[in-house]
Scaffold this motif. Sequence first.
Motif, mmCIF file in Angstrom:
data_model
loop_
_atom_site.group_PDB
_atom_site.id
_atom_site.type_symbol
_atom_site.label_atom_id
_atom_site.label_comp_id
_atom_site.label_asym_id
_atom_site.label_seq_id
_atom_site.Cartn_x
_atom_site.Cartn_y
_atom_site.Cartn_z
ATOM 1 N N LEU A 199 0.850 -1.193 0.000
ATOM 2 C CA LEU A 199 0.000 0.000 0.000
ATOM 3 C C LEU A 199 0.880 1.236 0.000
ATOM 4 N N ARG A 200 0.486 2.224 -0.790
ATOM 5 C CA ARG A 200 1.225 3.473 -0.896
ATOM 6 C C ARG A 200 0.230 4.633 -0.941
ATOM 7 N N PRO A 201 0.658 5.809 -0.506
ATOM 8 C CA PRO A 201 -0.182 6.995 -0.726
ATOM 9 C C PRO A 201 -0.272 7.294 -2.220
ATOM 10 N N ALA A 202 -1.294 8.039 -2.604
ATOM 11 C CA ALA A 202 -1.415 8.434 -4.007
ATOM 12 C C ALA A 202 -0.338 9.442 -4.392
ATOM 13 N N MET A 203 0.181 10.191 -3.403
ATOM 14 C CA MET A 203 1.235 11.171 -3.676
ATOM 15 C C MET A 203 2.604 10.516 -3.500
ATOM 16 N N PRO A 204 3.668 11.159 -3.974
ATOM 17 C CA PRO A 204 5.010 10.579 -3.847
ATOM 18 C C PRO A 204 5.420 10.354 -2.399
ATOM 19 N N VAL A 205 6.168 9.286 -2.187
ATOM 20 C CA VAL A 205 6.709 8.942 -0.876
ATOM 21 C C VAL A 205 8.154 9.417 -0.815
ATOM 22 N N PRO A 206 8.571 10.088 0.269
ATOM 23 C CA PRO A 206 9.942 10.587 0.336
ATOM 24 C C PRO A 206 10.966 9.469 0.454
ATOM 25 N N ASP A 207 12.149 9.720 -0.090
ATOM 26 C CA ASP A 207 13.257 8.795 0.093
ATOM 27 C C ASP A 207 13.626 8.713 1.570
ATOM 28 N N GLY A 208 14.221 7.608 1.950
ATOM 29 C CA GLY A 208 14.710 7.461 3.313
ATOM 30 C C GLY A 208 13.713 6.853 4.275
ATOM 31 N N PHE A 209 12.524 6.492 3.816
ATOM 32 C CA PHE A 209 11.507 5.894 4.670
ATOM 33 C C PHE A 209 11.124 4.511 4.147
ATOM 34 N N ALA A 210 10.890 3.578 5.059
ATOM 35 C CA ALA A 210 10.230 2.332 4.693
ATOM 36 C C ALA A 210 8.786 2.684 4.333
ATOM 37 N N PRO A 211 8.353 2.464 3.090
ATOM 38 C CA PRO A 211 7.079 3.041 2.637
ATOM 39 C C PRO A 211 5.834 2.537 3.373
ATOM 40 N N LEU A 212 5.748 1.231 3.660
ATOM 41 C CA LEU A 212 4.505 0.722 4.246
ATOM 42 C C LEU A 212 4.256 1.276 5.653
ATOM 43 N N PRO A 213 5.243 1.280 6.577
ATOM 44 C CA PRO A 213 4.979 1.899 7.885
ATOM 45 C C PRO A 213 4.670 3.386 7.788
ATOM 46 N N LEU A 214 5.335 4.102 6.873
ATOM 47 C CA LEU A 214 5.017 5.519 6.709
ATOM 48 C C LEU A 214 3.579 5.696 6.239
ATOM 49 N N THR A 215 3.155 4.900 5.282
ATOM 50 C CA THR A 215 1.776 4.968 4.804
ATOM 51 C C THR A 215 0.801 4.687 5.939
ATOM 52 N N ALA A 216 1.127 3.695 6.783
ATOM 53 C CA ALA A 216 0.259 3.370 7.916
ATOM 54 C C ALA A 216 0.174 4.535 8.896
ATOM 55 N N ALA A 217 1.298 5.209 9.155
ATOM 56 C CA ALA A 217 1.286 6.356 10.064
ATOM 57 C C ALA A 217 0.446 7.492 9.496
ATOM 58 N N LEU A 218 0.569 7.738 8.196
ATOM 59 C CA LEU A 218 -0.241 8.778 7.560
ATOM 60 C C LEU A 218 -1.721 8.407 7.603
ATOM 61 N N TRP A 219 -2.021 7.153 7.383
ATOM 62 C CA TRP A 219 -3.415 6.683 7.366
ATOM 63 C C TRP A 219 -4.055 6.819 8.744
ATOM 64 N N GLU A 220 -3.361 6.388 9.794
ATOM 65 C CA GLU A 220 -3.982 6.382 11.122
ATOM 66 C C GLU A 220 -4.105 7.771 11.722
ATOM 67 N N THR A 221 -3.301 8.718 11.247
ATOM 68 C CA THR A 221 -3.387 10.087 11.758
ATOM 69 C C THR A 221 -4.241 10.990 10.873
ATOM 70 N N GLY A 222 -4.845 10.439 9.835
ATOM 71 C CA GLY A 222 -5.717 11.221 8.969
ATOM 72 C C GLY A 222 -4.995 12.148 8.025
ATOM 73 N N CYS A 223 -3.714 11.867 7.734
ATOM 74 C CA CYS A 223 -2.942 12.724 6.837
ATOM 75 C C CYS A 223 -3.070 12.325 5.372
ATOM 76 N N LEU A 224 -3.783 11.249 5.089
ATOM 77 C CA LEU A 224 -4.000 10.852 3.707
ATOM 78 C C LEU A 224 -5.327 11.433 3.219
ATOM 79 N N PRO A 225 -5.325 12.233 2.159
ATOM 80 C CA PRO A 225 -6.573 12.807 1.663
ATOM 81 C C PRO A 225 -7.479 11.774 0.998
ATOM 82 N N GLN A 226 -6.930 10.631 0.625
ATOM 83 C CA GLN A 226 -7.711 9.552 0.022
ATOM 84 C C GLN A 226 -7.089 8.223 0.424
ATOM 85 N N PRO A 227 -7.822 7.112 0.292
ATOM 86 C CA PRO A 227 -7.284 5.822 0.732
ATOM 87 C C PRO A 227 -5.977 5.481 0.025
#
Length: 248
Positions: A199-227
């Motif tokens: 799973l990834r955000p619809a917008m670009p993911v920054p370098d230097g992060f493990a993408p799935l945990p970052l996506t989960a953090a954005l999702w649970e804090t409401g920082c993702l504008p869409q699923p």
Amino acid sequence: MLGYVALTGEKGRKIMLEQTEVMGLPLVRAQVPGMGGRHEKRLARRVERAARRLREAGVRRVLTGPDFPYWDLLEAQGLGGVDPGPMCQAMAAPLALAALEGGVCPPERAVVALRGGRVSRPFFQAAVALCARVRGVEVRAPGGGAELADYLRREYGLPVLERERPDLIVEFSPITSEPEGGPAMVLHGPSLRLLGLTLRPAMPVPDGFAPLPLTAALWETGCLPQPPEVVPEGKKMTWGVFLGRKGP
């Protein structure tokens, strides 16, 4: 409070802590200088100090880069990671359909088994969402499974199969018996199994992060504008660093 441990790979001794923001998500970033190889022990000591400083700053969970090798040092200081399991369970139906369409079996011919200890909200939502897309659903959960099967039959007229070998198994919590049937998608515990998907955000993911945990953090804090989007694992989704520093 959420932290981020960044191994800079640069020379230096000083560990820097700063407030940052990534994709709208506030973080406390610990920049850890040093290199591995013959300096491995020195770098490990710096990671341990950074973990201690993050904990003292109120951090309890941290994000890291892909394949971060020092999780044992973070955990020894009381720091844990971000669990992607709840997000993956909430996205169980799109993940299952993507796995079917990716080569497991055409959805309209597929039987999907949903298994777990009880029928949770994501379990129920996945069953309802799959009703319109697959040939049949198998529900196996000691807590509420029979009631859910009756509901699906009554409301959607979908065969809730119990004896047919499923084409795909979606596991929401540990089960006592070894699953029989097609490949198993495991959506719980420290070792998720997403069958080549992520799973990834619809917008670009920054370098230097493990993408799935970052996506989960954005999702649970409401920082993702869409699923989050379901994509093949390993698909390149990063376009440079997008870290905004707060303050002067």
